[in-house]
Motif scaffolding. Structure first.
Motif, PDB file in Angstrom:
ATOM      1  N   ALA A 183       0.830  -1.212   0.000  1.00  0.00           N
ATOM      2  CA  ALA A 183       0.000   0.000   0.000  1.00  0.00           C
ATOM      3  C   ALA A 183       0.862   1.258   0.000  1.00  0.00           C
ATOM      4  N   ASP A 184       2.021   1.203   0.663  1.00  0.00           N
ATOM      5  CA  ASP A 184       2.941   2.348   0.671  1.00  0.00           C
ATOM      6  C   ASP A 184       3.468   2.630  -0.728  1.00  0.00           C
ATOM      7  N   VAL A 185       3.748   1.566  -1.476  1.00  0.00           N
ATOM      8  CA  VAL A 185       4.227   1.740  -2.848  1.00  0.00           C
ATOM      9  C   VAL A 185       3.175   2.459  -3.673  1.00  0.00           C
ATOM     10  N   ARG A 186       1.894   2.119  -3.474  1.00  0.00           N
ATOM     11  CA  ARG A 186       0.808   2.797  -4.185  1.00  0.00           C
ATOM     12  C   ARG A 186       0.756   4.277  -3.818  1.00  0.00           C
ATOM     13  N   GLN A 187       0.959   4.574  -2.545  1.00  0.00           N
ATOM     14  CA  GLN A 187       0.972   5.979  -2.123  1.00  0.00           C
ATOM     15  C   GLN A 187       2.116   6.728  -2.794  1.00  0.00           C
ATOM     16  N   TYR A 188       3.272   6.064  -2.893  1.00  0.00           N
ATOM     17  CA  TYR A 188       4.404   6.699  -3.553  1.00  0.00           C
ATOM     18  C   TYR A 188       4.100   6.938  -5.028  1.00  0.00           C
ATOM     19  N   GLN A 189       3.438   5.983  -5.682  1.00  0.00           N
ATOM     20  CA  GLN A 189       3.083   6.154  -7.090  1.00  0.00           C
ATOM     21  C   GLN A 189       2.192   7.378  -7.291  1.00  0.00           C
ATOM     22  N   LEU A 190       1.238   7.557  -6.406  1.00  0.00           N
ATOM     23  CA  LEU A 190       0.352   8.725  -6.494  1.00  0.00           C
ATOM     24  C   LEU A 190       1.149  10.020  -6.371  1.00  0.00           C
ATOM     25  N   ALA A 191       2.070  10.043  -5.396  1.00  0.00           N
ATOM     26  CA  ALA A 191       2.853  11.252  -5.143  1.00  0.00           C
ATOM     27  C   ALA A 191       3.816  11.559  -6.274  1.00  0.00           C
ATOM     28  N   LYS A 192       4.565  10.552  -6.711  1.00  0.00           N
ATOM     29  CA  LYS A 192       5.571  10.787  -7.751  1.00  0.00           C
ATOM     30  C   LYS A 192       4.911  11.139  -9.076  1.00  0.00           C
ATOM     31  N   SER A 193       3.755  10.536  -9.355  1.00  0.00           N
ATOM     32  CA  SER A 193       3.054  10.862 -10.589  1.00  0.00           C
ATOM     33  C   SER A 193       2.519  12.288 -10.558  1.00  0.00           C
ATOM     34  N   ALA A 194       2.032  12.721  -9.399  1.00  0.00           N
ATOM     35  CA  ALA A 194       1.519  14.088  -9.269  1.00  0.00           C
ATOM     36  C   ALA A 194       2.619  15.113  -9.534  1.00  0.00           C
ATOM     37  N   VAL A 195       3.799  14.886  -8.947  1.00  0.00           N
ATOM     38  CA  VAL A 195       4.906  15.836  -9.111  1.00  0.00           C
ATOM     39  C   VAL A 195       5.411  15.847 -10.552  1.00  0.00           C
ATOM     40  N   CYS A 196       5.708  14.680 -11.089  1.00  0.00           N
ATOM     41  CA  CYS A 196       6.258  14.601 -12.446  1.00  0.00           C
ATOM     42  C   CYS A 196       5.259  15.124 -13.476  1.00  0.00           C
ATOM     43  N   SER A 197       3.990  14.777 -13.317  1.00  0.00           N
ATOM     44  CA  SER A 197       2.957  15.229 -14.255  1.00  0.00           C
ATOM     45  C   SER A 197       2.775  16.739 -14.183  1.00  0.00           C
ATOM     46  N   ALA A 198       2.864  17.281 -12.973  1.00  0.00           N
ATOM     47  CA  ALA A 198       2.737  18.741 -12.816  1.00  0.00           C
ATOM     48  C   ALA A 198       3.867  19.472 -13.540  1.00  0.00           C
ATOM     49  N   ILE A 199       5.076  18.930 -13.449  1.00  0.00           N
ATOM     50  CA  ILE A 199       6.212  19.522 -14.165  1.00  0.00           C
ATOM     51  C   ILE A 199       5.924  19.568 -15.665  1.00  0.00           C
ATOM     52  N   LEU A 200       5.438  18.446 -16.199  1.00  0.00           N
ATOM     53  CA  LEU A 200       5.183  18.347 -17.634  1.00  0.00           C
ATOM     54  C   LEU A 200       4.046  19.267 -18.073  1.00  0.00           C
ATOM     55  N   VAL A 201       3.049  19.453 -17.226  1.00  0.00           N
ATOM     56  CA  VAL A 201       1.954  20.373 -17.540  1.00  0.00           C
ATOM     57  C   VAL A 201       2.466  21.806 -17.645  1.00  0.00           C
ATOM     58  N   LEU A 202       3.304  22.221 -16.687  1.00  0.00           N
ATOM     59  CA  LEU A 202       3.862  23.578 -16.735  1.00  0.00           C
ATOM     60  C   LEU A 202       4.684  23.782 -17.999  1.00  0.00           C
ATOM     61  N   MET A 203       5.495  22.803 -18.342  1.00  0.00           N
ATOM     62  CA  MET A 203       6.326  22.910 -19.541  1.00  0.00           C
ATOM     63  C   MET A 203       5.472  22.981 -20.800  1.00  0.00           C
ATOM     64  N   SER A 204       4.432  22.172 -20.842  1.00  0.00           N
ATOM     65  CA  SER A 204       3.532  22.187 -21.990  1.00  0.00           C
ATOM     66  C   SER A 204       2.795  23.513 -22.118  1.00  0.00           C
ATOM     67  N   SER A 205       2.412  24.100 -20.983  1.00  0.00           N
ATOM     68  CA  SER A 205       1.646  25.356 -21.013  1.00  0.00           C
ATOM     69  C   SER A 205       2.437  26.493 -21.638  1.00  0.00           C
ATOM     70  N   LEU A 206       3.773  26.434 -21.527  1.00  0.00           N
ATOM     71  CA  LEU A 206       4.625  27.469 -22.117  1.00  0.00           C
ATOM     72  C   LEU A 206       5.365  26.966 -23.358  1.00  0.00           C
ATOM     73  N   ASN A 207       5.033  25.737 -23.768  1.00  0.00           N
ATOM     74  CA  ASN A 207       5.687  25.128 -24.937  1.00  0.00           C
ATOM     75  C   ASN A 207       7.199  25.108 -24.768  1.00  0.00           C
ATOM     76  N   VAL A 208       7.639  24.667 -23.586  1.00  0.00           N
ATOM     77  CA  VAL A 208       9.060  24.623 -23.244  1.00  0.00           C
ATOM     78  C   VAL A 208       9.542  23.175 -23.253  1.00  0.00           C
ATOM     79  N   GLY A 209      10.602  22.892 -24.006  1.00  0.00           N
ATOM     80  CA  GLY A 209      11.196  21.563 -24.019  1.00  0.00           C
ATOM     81  C   GLY A 209      12.268  21.435 -22.962  1.00  0.00           C
ATOM     82  N   PHE A 210      12.711  20.197 -22.708  1.00  0.00           N
ATOM     83  CA  PHE A 210      13.732  19.963 -21.688  1.00  0.00           C
ATOM     84  C   PHE A 210      15.032  20.705 -22.006  1.00  0.00           C
TER      85      PHE A 210
END
Length: 469
Positions: free
Chosen positions: A355-382
């Motif tokens: 169950a802890d691994v599932r909690q980590y998946q939720l957290a890590k996905s939220a952070v990584c996905s948020a980064i990608l959303v911000l980059m997409s909103s400004l059309n910024v590549g890595f």
């Protein structure tokens, strides 16, 4: 009335009163990360020799209570200390949801003289801003403010400041509302509007602060991207040559900003409680005995380090990142997050559950996905992101390679990542040395609400998986 014996002290309790309510009322240090809902199981105490949850136990008779060890959180500020005597001083304070950091600053030298940290006593009311907001809504802001001010005054005495003209303050929007005694309930319900967001000036005496004449807080961006982030931006400054910086504050809430010389975007991802240990079976803050690093050795044996080199009693944020990464690397967790055994035992009484691994998946996905959303909103590549700064209570000990391997950070940014310790305090010190002025204008930063963003929803599902290539 019933008698509650705690060591040499005896308290009186009403019939049916929750033990947690009595402890909070008498300022006894027992944490309630879930806000008293009985879900985190972190408020364990002994009642008449038996383990009980303080938030669930109703006092029906005279009882003897024993507390488990609750040491202060070990936090590194990152502030460079200049041991110089000075009469012209001010104070810089960072009000973190979990940790308070106070710095004595020489205005003549433009440098820090001394830094002290302490646990935010509001953790007794809940681990994150949502539980604090909920407490304000059900009760009032008075208790939360009072317990905070008492701790701050104690820190001012400990730091040896008898008289300072100004104390400059940063913190997330909820923490600043509570600090100023302003009801923060509106932040917790749609449309999630704060009572104030701009810079605030107050008479220190009116707030109950000792040894200071006036208080100045830094401005914020929105309800969920506060003055602590603005302080961090103030410390970092703006990138050059049309490049972008990313700042991620991994506190009890993950606040993220992507910015350039021409402005930027910000958001907040609900991930912090996982890294603070609130919803992890053996999770805990970075206090004595917390596992903060973990690795498998060449012979297959496991090695871990704990805070203050004490016997392992739990897992803090950086330890969680390392453990998940190593279990992935050795095939104990697969790409879906499935772990064949229900628990991976680290030491006596310390384990990581499926169950802890599932909690980590939720957290890590939220952070990584948020980064990608911000980059997409400004059309910024890595390629346009020149640096990624990680700040927060445990950033000093974060293993960036493991953060990438476990999916918390994009692999394209691994070599560009810099740990900053407490960027909020660093930026507040800089603000103080600059006579209460920001180095740049950050008012153009726009907030993106992830709950209304369809791209975030898609990315969140996609990034729940682990990449084991």
């Amino acid at each position: 009335m019933h008698k509650v014996r705690l060591g040499e002290k005896i308290f009186e309790a009403n019939d049916g009163e929750k033990l947690s309510e009595l402890l909070i009322r008498n300022k006894i240090d027992v944490q309630h990360p879930c806000g008293g809902r009985g879900t985190c199981k972190k408020c364990k105490v002994k009642v008449n020799g038996q383990d009980e949850l303080a938030c669930r136990y109703e006092i029906k008779c005279d009882i003897d209570v024993e507390l488990y060890d609750n040491s202060d959180i070990v936090s590194e500020s990152g502030v460079e200390i200049n041991d110089t005597a000075s009469q012209n001083v001010c104070l810089a304070l960072d009000i973190g949801t979990t940790t308070l950091a106070l710095c004595l600053v020489s205005l003549d030298e433009k440098k820090a003289i001394k830094v002290i940290t302490a646990t935010n006593p509001q953790v007794a009311y809940g681990a994150d801003v949502i539980t604090r907001i909920d407490y304000c809504r059900k009760n009032s802001v008075f208790e939360l403010k009072t317990t905070l001010i008492e701790q701050i005054n104690s820190m001012i005495r400990d730091i040896g400041c008898n008289e300072a003209l100004t104390m400059y303050v940063s913190g997330n929007t909820t923490m600043l509302h509570i600090f100023f005694g302003v009801d923060c309930s509106s932040i917790g319900v749609a449309p999630y509007e704060p009572v104030f967001i701009g810079e605030r000036h107050e008479d220190a005496k009116a707030l109950g602060i000792v040894g200071v004449e006036r208080v100045v807080s830094l401005p914020g961006v929105s309800s969920f991207v506060g003055a602590d982030i603005v302080a961090g931006l103030n410390y970092i400054g703006l990138p050059k040559d049309d490049s972008y910086y990313l700042l991620i504050d991994l506190g009890t809430n993950a606040e993220i900003v992507l910015f350039s010389e021409n402005g930027g975007v910000a958001t907040a991802a609900a991930a912090g409680p996982c890294f603070e240990g609130a919803n992890i079976s053996c999770g805990m803050s970075a206090t004595k005995g917390a596992i903060y690093s973990f690795e498998f050795m060449g012979d297959g044996s496991a090695r871990f380090n704990t805070v203050m080199d004490q016997k392992a009693v739990g897992i803090c944020g950086t330890g969680l990142i390392d453990i998940v990464s190593e279990l992935l690397r050795h095939g104990i967790i697969d790409e879906t997050g499935y772990m064949e055994q229900e628990e991976f035992v680290l030491d006596d009484g310390v384990w990581l559950s499926a169950a802890d691994v599932r909690q980590y998946q939720l957290a890590k996905s939220a952070v990584c996905s948020a980064i990608l959303v911000l980059m997409s909103s400004l059309n910024v590549g890595f390629d346009k992101v020149s640096k990624l700064f990680i700040s927060g209570g445990f950033s000093a000990k974060i293993n960036v390679k493991n953060a990438v391997a476990s999916g918390l950070l994009p692999k394209e940014l691994q070599e560009k990542t810099v740990a900053l310790n407490n960027s909020s305090l660093l930026g507040t010190v800089k603000f103080a040395c600059n006579e209460g002025k920001l180095t740049e204008d950050f008012s153009s930063i726009k907030y993106i609400d992830l709950s209304c963003d369809p791209l975030f929803s898609d990315l969140f599902v996609e990034n729940m998986m682990f990449d084991i290539t």
